[in-house]
Design an enzyme around this catalytic site. Structure first.
Site, short mmCIF file in Angstrom:
data_model
loop_
_atom_site.label_atom_id
_atom_site.label_comp_id
_atom_site.label_asym_id
_atom_site.label_seq_id
_atom_site.Cartn_x
_atom_site.Cartn_y
_atom_site.Cartn_z
N GLY A 92 -2.50 3.64 3.39
CA GLY A 92 -3.52 3.49 2.35
C GLY A 92 -4.71 2.66 2.80
O GLY A 92 -5.85 2.93 2.39
N THR A 107 0.84 -1.19 0.00
CA THR A 107 0.00 0.00 0.00
C THR A 107 0.87 1.24 0.00
O THR A 107 2.07 1.18 0.29
CB THR A 107 -0.90 0.06 1.24
OG1 THR A 107 -0.12 0.39 2.40
CG2 THR A 107 -1.62 -1.25 1.47
N ASP A 108 0.27 2.38 -0.29
CA ASP A 108 0.93 3.64 0.00
C ASP A 108 0.74 3.93 1.49
O ASP A 108 0.06 3.20 2.21
CB ASP A 108 0.34 4.75 -0.86
CG ASP A 108 1.33 5.88 -1.13
OD1 ASP A 108 2.25 6.07 -0.31
OD2 ASP A 108 1.17 6.58 -2.14
N TYR A 109 1.34 4.99 1.95
CA TYR A 109 1.40 5.35 3.37
C TYR A 109 -0.02 5.43 3.96
O TYR A 109 -0.80 6.29 3.59
CB TYR A 109 2.10 6.71 3.48
CG TYR A 109 2.63 7.08 4.84
CD1 TYR A 109 3.99 7.04 5.11
CD2 TYR A 109 1.78 7.52 5.84
CE1 TYR A 109 4.49 7.41 6.35
CE2 TYR A 109 2.26 7.89 7.08
CZ TYR A 109 3.62 7.84 7.33
OH TYR A 109 4.11 8.21 8.56
#
Length: 766
Positions: free
Chosen positions: A292, A288-290
């Site tokens: 997410g 995931t992104d930060y």
């Protein structure tokens, strides 16, 4: 003897702890599949879930790893990797906890946003793409991997390949512009640069293509905003660079923040499983992104347990920072919301990556103190960065050949970006030591030496609004705001200007005016600098605008009034030297735009490969026609088109030929064109080939880039360039999302930008 050997083999296969020996490099004798399966069988559910957890530690102080908050989780097997920790000493301390204190001694991944270089920093990705030089782009990634790996890092969250036609969006600076073909070539070059041909080498690192998908098309250009588009546009215009990265063997994929078809990408099974796994056969892992996963709650997708299960079921393997997996997956298993098989598969993919990196063989392979001392920010790396930066600069205007400048007389360097080394590396330069970057003032003084007199004044602040300047200069990218009145600053600048033979105005955006969460509604140069520039022009002295920017800007006034404009983006740690090389003719500018520059924000989105309407405007002269597709108050055309960029020399295109007027699906069409250097300088030219599919089962773009070559031509010389076109180059996704080439007529255009007028016609027959 055979019995003894079998016993020995069994012991070795079952010994997972052997790779923890810090004094030896023990090669697991099992294949990856056997080794990982054996390790997986020994793991508890908690340890498996721990491998899916990617927290940030902050930059742990040397010697404090054991007492940090993260240390206990590592020891308990609840961490699969860390990011944003830097230096061999710190990383070795943390890795030691994992491989000497945790039960199964599983080494950690160490990731960092190595976006456009490490300590040696290259131009921001948008600027780098303007080089159109895939060898140099690949080389920049190789150097970045060399330096990052020498400092303990084994995973980068790069390349960002999001296609964007939205310059209001700040992260357009991190991509390669608006075109899927060019973006795909850059994606492949970056992945190959980071990962090399063998991830087991200690100077290669895992690459992570991002942000999957469509992150570059937010509504209103506002960061993290909704994305909504048709599948046919997704497949034809936005998917190609991601797929190119997957085809190049990228090891990991990062899910984007935005929603797609009403479901956030982080929880979108169609995207992460149906497309990525089943259609594209991706074998790596998804991160995931930060936070997410957590952010899906704000999207209205449910509580943390619900969205964590949604992400795992969709195809996410690693949870960055949010710890939704860590804190909820066991409960979700008990409640039947996820399965153990899904968790096992996710863990297997992460262990595979660690195996590929050779971390089980030697968990400290990236912790070589000698490499850290000798391979980072070296003179050779800096020299290459300087060269690469010089090829990324784009000459937008050069009236009466004002450039290159002579190394003589008195040169006034004026503007808030003139002596701003902290801003030269641009956004997302997290490993850069800003104090080592070369400002434009320092670069000019170095290149000119004692041959000319250089005088300097700041002239204005970035903006009249101090609060805006503060927001635009975060993360140490200060411009050292001057507390004098604007009148005092301008008076000093004009006094300096009146001493000079020529004025170089260093103006534009600050480094953090683009990048993440840096959307803008006004794309002009800030008013304080516009006022300064107009005052400098009124002196009557020739003015060169050196434009710093992380996105296409609206430059109508500047283009109308300034004789020469050089777009330098944010060119990296060697920016000042590279810019000076071009200003004074040591290097001939050869960059070409990869994103269209609009005349007005009202034209956005504006891009070269648009569709036609049923009522196209019948002229390109800006003449308004009622009941045609145009504006009452602005021309249709951009200020500077895709592919545009001038040189100190001139190039003439002629003699466009094709090997046949008809080809079958199995044949190759050869296209040749003569390119002559008709000016007074040796120079590099990007020869660009576009096609237009004249009739299709669905509407087709007015032009599509299908080939380019960057060549060096000496003055007075001519070269014949050859391109090849096959049916594969003519394929597109139709309304049924079938990837096909349809028989029919195609136009070919060849020239120096997307407005190329040299054209011919051929037909694809059944």
């Amino acid at each position: 003897m055979k019995i003894k050997f079998a016993i020995l083999l069994f012991v070795l296969l079952g010994t997972v702890t052997s790779f923890a020996q810090k004094s030896k490099k023990v090669m697991p004798i099992a294949t990856k599949e056997i080794f990982v399966s054996d390790l997986l069988a020994k793991m508890t559910l908690e340890e498996k879930i721990g491998q899916l957890n990617l927290p940030t530690s902050g930059d742990i102080t040397t010697g404090q790893a054991n007492s940090s908050n993260i240390a206990k989780k590592i020891e308990e097997g609840k961490v699969g990797g860390l990011f944003n920790i830097k230096s061999v000493q710190k990383i070795k301390e943390v890795q030691k906890i994992a491989v000497e204190k945790s039960r199964l001694k599983i080494p950690l991944l160490f990731g960092m946003d190595v976006i456009h270089g490490y300590e040696t920093t290259f131009p921001i990705p948008l600027g780098l793409s303007c080089s159109w030089n895939m060898d140099l782009i690949k080389r920049s990634a190789q150097i970045a991997a060399q330096e990052a790996s020498a400092d303990g890092i084994n995973w980068t969250f790069s390349p960002m390949v999001d296609i964007s036609r939205e310059p209001r969006w700040g992260r357009i600076s991190e991509g390669s512009g608006e075109d899927p073909y060019l973006g795909s070539q850059v994606a492949k070059a970056m992945v190959h640069g980071y990962q090399g041909d063998d991830l087991n080498k200690n100077n290669t690192i895992l690459s992570c293509v991002k942000h999957f998908a469509l992150y570059g098309a937010p509504e209103a250009g506002r960061e993290y905003n909704t994305v909504d588009m048709s599948r046919i546009r997704i497949y034809n215009d936005y998917f190609p660079p991601y797929k190119a990265a997957v085809d190049a063997g990228v090891s990991s994929v990062m899910a984007s923040f935005n929603e797609i078809d009403g479901i956030p990408a982080t929880g979108n099974k169609w995207l992460l499983t149906d497309v990525l796994r089943k259609q594209w056969n991706f074998k790596g892992f998804v991160v995931t992104d930060y936070t997410g996963i957590n952010e899906m709650t704000e999207h209205g997708m449910g509580d943390l347990q619900t969205v964590s299960a949604l992400a795992l079921n969709a195809g996410v393997e690693m949870d960055m920072v949010g710890e939704g997996f860590l804190t909820t997956l066991k409960k979700s298993i008990d409640e039947g919301k996820v399965t153990l098989a899904q968790i096992d598969n996710a863990v297997r993919l992460i262990l595979n990556a660690k195996y590929d990196l050779g971390l089980f063989q030697d968990p400290y392979k990236y912790c070589d103190f000698n490499r850290a001392k000798t391979e980072i920010f070296t003179q050779s790396n800096r020299a290459e960065a300087r060269k690469i930066a010089s090829e990324s600069l784009v000459l937008l205007k050069n009236k009466n050949q004002l450039l290159p400048l002579k190394k003589s007389g008195t040169i006034a360097l004026i503007g808030p970006l003139a002596d701003a080394k902290e801003n030269m590396a641009g956004t997302w330069s997290v490993a850069t030591k800003q104090e080592n970057s070369v400002s434009l003032l320092a670069g000019i003084k170095s290149v000119v030496g004692a041959s000319a007199k250089i005088v300097y004044a700041k002239g204005s602040n970035l903006d009249y609004d101090a609060a805006l300047e503060e927001r635009a200069t975060m993360f140490g990218k200060t411009l050292h705001r001057d507390n004098r009145s604007k009148e005092e600053m301008l008076s000093e600048a004009l006094a300096i200007a009146n001493q000079a033979d020529i004025i170089v105005a260093a103006l534009g955006e600050a480094a953090e005016m683009s990048g993440e969460s840096s959307s803008r509604t006004n794309l002009e140069i800030p008013q304080a600098q516009k006022d300064l520039l107009q005052a400098l022009l009124k002196t009557g002295k020739p003015v060169v605008l050196v434009l710093f920017n992380g996105r296409p800007l609206v430059l109508n006034q500047e283009n109308d009034t300034v004789p020469a404009i050089l777009d330098v983006w944010f060119a990296g740690s060697e920016a000042g030297l590279a810019i000076a090389d071009v200003l004074f003719g040591n290097e001939n500018p050869s960059g070409k735009l990869t994103a269209t520059f609009p005349r007005s924000v009202g034209q956005i989105p504006i891009y070269y490969n648009h569709k036609n309407t049923g009522r196209p405007l019948g002229n390109k002269d800006g003449i308004f026609e009622k009941f045609k597709s145009n504006y009452l108050d602005e021309r249709n055309e951009p200020l500077f088109p895709f592919g545009y960029g001038l040189s100190y020399t001139t190039f003439d295109y002629s003699n466009l030929k094709i090997s046949s007027t008809k080809i079958s699906p199995s044949e190759t069409l050869k296209v040749t064109v003569d390119v002559a250097n008709t000016g007074n300088f040796d120079g590099k030219e990007v020869v660009q080939l576009y096609i237009r599919d004249l009739v299709g089962s669905v509407t087709r773009p007015v032009r599509e880039l299908k080939g380019f070559q960057k060549i060096n031509i000496k003055k007075g010389e001519k070269q014949t360039m050859t391109f090849q076109i096959t049916a594969e180059d003519l394929k597109f996704y139709n309304s049924d999302l079938q990837f096909i080439a349809e028989p029919g007529e195609f136009e070919i255009f060849v020239g120096s930008n997307s407005n190329a007028e040299l054209k011919t016609l051929f037909e694809l027959v059944k």
